[in-house]
Scaffold this motif. Structure first.
Motif, short mmCIF file in Angstrom:
data_model
loop_
_atom_site.label_atom_id
_atom_site.label_comp_id
_atom_site.label_asym_id
_atom_site.label_seq_id
_atom_site.Cartn_x
_atom_site.Cartn_y
_atom_site.Cartn_z
N ALA A 46 0.83 -1.19 0.00
CA ALA A 46 0.00 0.00 0.00
C ALA A 46 0.87 1.25 0.00
O ALA A 46 1.99 1.24 0.54
N ILE A 47 0.37 2.31 -0.61
CA ILE A 47 1.00 3.62 -0.53
C ILE A 47 -0.02 4.56 0.09
O ILE A 47 -1.14 4.70 -0.43
N TYR A 48 0.35 5.14 1.24
CA TYR A 48 -0.56 5.99 2.00
C TYR A 48 -0.07 7.43 2.02
O TYR A 48 1.13 7.69 1.96
N GLU A 49 -1.02 8.33 2.16
CA GLU A 49 -0.72 9.74 2.34
C GLU A 49 -1.21 10.12 3.74
O GLU A 49 -2.39 9.92 4.07
N LEU A 50 -0.30 10.61 4.59
CA LEU A 50 -0.65 10.95 5.97
C LEU A 50 -1.14 12.40 6.03
O LEU A 50 -0.35 13.35 6.04
N CYS A 51 -2.47 12.56 6.09
CA CYS A 51 -3.07 13.88 6.20
C CYS A 51 -3.24 14.22 7.69
O CYS A 51 -3.16 13.34 8.55
N PRO A 52 -3.48 15.48 8.04
CA PRO A 52 -3.61 15.85 9.44
C PRO A 52 -4.69 15.08 10.20
O PRO A 52 -4.53 14.77 11.37
N ASP A 53 -5.80 14.76 9.53
CA ASP A 53 -6.91 14.13 10.23
C ASP A 53 -7.29 12.76 9.69
O ASP A 53 -8.25 12.15 10.13
N ARG A 54 -6.53 12.25 8.73
CA ARG A 54 -6.86 10.94 8.18
C ARG A 54 -5.67 10.38 7.39
O ARG A 54 -4.71 11.10 7.11
N VAL A 55 -5.79 9.10 7.05
CA VAL A 55 -4.80 8.45 6.20
C VAL A 55 -5.47 8.12 4.87
O VAL A 55 -6.44 7.37 4.83
N ARG A 56 -4.96 8.69 3.79
CA ARG A 56 -5.58 8.53 2.48
C ARG A 56 -4.78 7.52 1.66
O ARG A 56 -3.55 7.55 1.63
N SER A 57 -5.48 6.63 0.97
CA SER A 57 -4.80 5.63 0.14
C SER A 57 -4.50 6.19 -1.24
O SER A 57 -5.33 6.88 -1.84
N LEU A 58 -3.30 5.88 -1.73
CA LEU A 58 -2.91 6.24 -3.09
C LEU A 58 -2.81 5.01 -3.99
O LEU A 58 -2.95 5.11 -5.20
N TYR A 59 -2.52 3.85 -3.36
CA TYR A 59 -2.36 2.62 -4.15
C TYR A 59 -2.49 1.40 -3.23
O TYR A 59 -2.01 1.40 -2.10
N PHE A 60 -3.18 0.37 -3.72
CA PHE A 60 -3.22 -0.94 -3.09
C PHE A 60 -2.98 -1.98 -4.18
O PHE A 60 -3.53 -1.86 -5.28
N ASN A 61 -2.20 -3.02 -3.89
CA ASN A 61 -2.08 -4.10 -4.86
C ASN A 61 -3.23 -5.08 -4.70
O ASN A 61 -4.04 -4.99 -3.76
N LYS A 62 -3.31 -6.04 -5.59
CA LYS A 62 -4.42 -6.98 -5.63
C LYS A 62 -4.50 -7.80 -4.33
O LYS A 62 -5.58 -8.05 -3.80
N LYS A 63 -3.34 -8.20 -3.80
CA LYS A 63 -3.33 -9.03 -2.59
C LYS A 63 -3.91 -8.28 -1.40
O LYS A 63 -4.53 -8.88 -0.52
N TYR A 64 -3.72 -6.95 -1.37
CA TYR A 64 -4.27 -6.17 -0.27
C TYR A 64 -5.79 -6.30 -0.23
O TYR A 64 -6.39 -6.56 0.83
N TYR A 65 -6.42 -6.14 -1.39
CA TYR A 65 -7.88 -6.25 -1.44
C TYR A 65 -8.34 -7.66 -1.05
O TYR A 65 -9.32 -7.83 -0.33
N GLU A 66 -7.63 -8.67 -1.54
CA GLU A 66 -7.99 -10.05 -1.19
C GLU A 66 -7.87 -10.26 0.32
O GLU A 66 -8.72 -10.93 0.93
N MET A 67 -6.84 -9.70 0.92
CA MET A 67 -6.57 -9.89 2.34
C MET A 67 -7.66 -9.27 3.21
O MET A 67 -8.11 -9.88 4.18
N VAL A 68 -8.08 -8.05 2.87
CA VAL A 68 -9.08 -7.38 3.69
C VAL A 68 -10.51 -7.76 3.29
O VAL A 68 -11.48 -7.34 3.93
N GLY A 69 -10.66 -8.54 2.22
CA GLY A 69 -11.97 -9.07 1.85
C GLY A 69 -12.86 -8.10 1.11
O GLY A 69 -14.09 -8.26 1.10
N TYR A 70 -12.28 -7.08 0.50
CA TYR A 70 -13.05 -6.12 -0.29
C TYR A 70 -12.65 -6.22 -1.76
O TYR A 70 -11.51 -6.56 -2.08
N THR A 71 -13.60 -5.88 -2.63
CA THR A 71 -13.22 -5.60 -4.00
C THR A 71 -12.74 -4.15 -4.04
O THR A 71 -12.96 -3.38 -3.10
N LYS A 72 -12.11 -3.78 -5.12
CA LYS A 72 -11.63 -2.41 -5.24
C LYS A 72 -12.80 -1.43 -5.17
O LYS A 72 -12.69 -0.35 -4.55
N GLU A 73 -13.91 -1.79 -5.76
CA GLU A 73 -15.08 -0.91 -5.77
C GLU A 73 -15.69 -0.80 -4.36
O GLU A 73 -16.09 0.29 -3.93
#
Length: 452
Positions: A46-73
């Motif tokens: 994963a590539i994250y952007e650390l904002c003052p009040d949240r962590v925003r995602s910039l990129y996830f690979n396919k295995k990340y989505y499989e691991m957390v049980g979500y589709t990209k959508e």
């Protein structure tokens, strides 16, 4: 199947990235290679952007989505606030450690608990490093995310069971014993509210215990060796786990005996005293936990770590026997997933695992990851191993799944040696090389090489 003759492929002079880039085929650029590598990793990236009040995602690979049980959508709703899928404490840990990393530049590690799409809990280990190759007004982190849910669940179950066993030990019955060495009489004292609480003495214990098999036959050697040692010289607070009918005369149960020996004024050992506790439930639970940690959840075979450990242990036993390290890969496995779905792909993996286990019942057989399997066997001949794998390829080519026949083709690379000086890495690298050659020569075949 005809015997395969595989010529050795030349190795690069070094294995650094510059050397690898020089070997790219025409039409393949660095971006394509990186993308392919990221999508085939067995962990989330994963590539994250650390904002003052949240962590925003910039990129996830396919295995990340499989691991957390979500589709990209499905995950899109959390893309601007990744920590919203985490429990509160875990989200705070990420912010705290990421903030500290921004100041120090150090890589940080964090164990986090979150929720999958289906509502179940997931534990992940995050390893994140501050990077500067992404343009952003906020700090950007590159993170490796590994699923550690099974380990956490095992730790929790183990902690609960450990506490349960402490309570059982404090309230359960135990047997104390006294072995009179000169007279060869063993006296057991049963207590703790048993209806048959009493002393039980056995004369001629050395002979009677062996004849009546008080100790389980497979454990007898270590039991009598320990008793012999304690009878010859003083020992203190020794422990031994074995199976016996001491607790229940109608069945063998795992017991733990704590014992010491007592000597007379001359130094001669005259008695062995001790206490025997029933640990049958604990022992069986430990064995179940070991299986939980060591077995691959899809195939029931040893997982990657357990396979490696078992093979390394066998290699360390210097036997001068021929050893065979085989690496197997299912040809075009992705086509099964794409055509029939991932559930069917899992059935293919299970089928291959079962066929390998049946073909090599006395070998170490494990799933190394993805559609790769490892087989390690020794004490046999090269021709026998090759014949067994050729039979396997023939059987897998007409495998039955769900009452229908399917063609499962596999490539096999075998490294073998007669030397005890060959280590795990040498076997692995050569078997991997042979597998590569089998794929290159057309797949569904065996390539092998002796390590000298």
């Amino acid at each position: 199947m005809a015997e395969n003759k595989c010529a050795a492929r030349l190795e690069p002079s070094s294995r650094d990235m510059s050397e690898l880039k020089n070997r790219f085929k025409p039409g393949y650029d660095w971006e394509t290679i990186c993308s392919t590598m990221l999508e085939h990793l067995m962990c989330g990236v994963a590539i994250y952007e650390l904002c003052p009040d949240r962590v925003r995602s910039l990129y996830f690979n396919k295995k990340y989505y499989e691991m957390v049980g979500y589709t990209k959508e499905q995950y899109e709703q959390y893309a601007d606030s990744v920590t919203s899928t985490l429990y509160g404490d875990s989200a705070e840990i990420i912010f705290e450690k990421a903030g500290r990393s921004v100041k120090t530049g150090e890589t940080f590690y964090a164990e986090c608990k979150g929720r999958r799409y289906d509502g179940s809990d997931i534990w992940v280990l995050v390893k994140a490093k501050l990077v500067d190759f992404i343009e952003s007004e906020h700090p950007v982190f590159l993170a490796i995310v590994q699923d550690m849910t099974n380990r956490k669940l095992a730790e929790y179950e183990n902690a609960v069971n450990l506490e349960r066993y402490r309570i059982l030990e404090a309230t359960s019955n135990a047997v104390t014993f006294e072995y009179d060495i000169p007279d060869d009489i063993m006296t057991f004292s049963y207590s703790g509210g048993r209806a048959d609480s009493a002393n039980r003495s056995i004369s001629n214990y050395a002979e009677v215990s062996k004849r009546t098999k008080i100790v389980y036959p497979d454990d007898a050697a270590k039991f009598y060796a320990a008793l012999k040692k304690a009878s010859k010289k003083p020992v203190s607070c020794m422990t031994l786990d074995y199976r016996s009918t001491i607790i229940d005369q109608n069945s063998y149960r795992w017991v733990r005996t704590c014992y010491s020996s007592v000597a007379d004024a001359s130094g001669k050992v005259i008695k062995v005293l001790g206490r025997t506790q029933d640990i049958d439930d604990e022992k069986r639970e430990q064995q179940r936990m070991i299986q939980l940690v060591e077995l691959d959840s899809t195939t029931g075979l040893l997982n990657k770590l357990a396979t490696t450990n078992h093979i390394q242990r066998l290699i360390s036993e210097k036997t001068n026997a021929k050893s065979f390290f085989a690496m197997l890969d299912i040809d075009d496995f992705k086509a099964f997933n794409d055509t029939y779905g991932h559930s069917f792909g899992d059935e293919v993996l299970r089928t291959v695992g079962k066929l390998l286990s049946r073909k090599f019942p006395n070998a170490v057989v494990g799933r190394f990851g993805g559609d790769e399997f490892i087989v390690f066997t020794r004490g046999t001949s090269e021709s026998t191993v090759v014949d067994e794998f050729e039979d396997f390829l023939e059987v897998s080519g007409k495998a039955e799944i769900g009452g229908k026949r399917y063609t499962i083709k596999c490539s096999v690379g075998i490294a073998w040696s007669e030397s005890d000086d060959v280590d795990y890495a040498q076997y692995f690298d050569e078997a991997d090389e042979q597998l590569y050659r089998a794929k290159k020569e057309g797949k569904h075949r065996i390539c092998r090489k002796k390590i000298v």
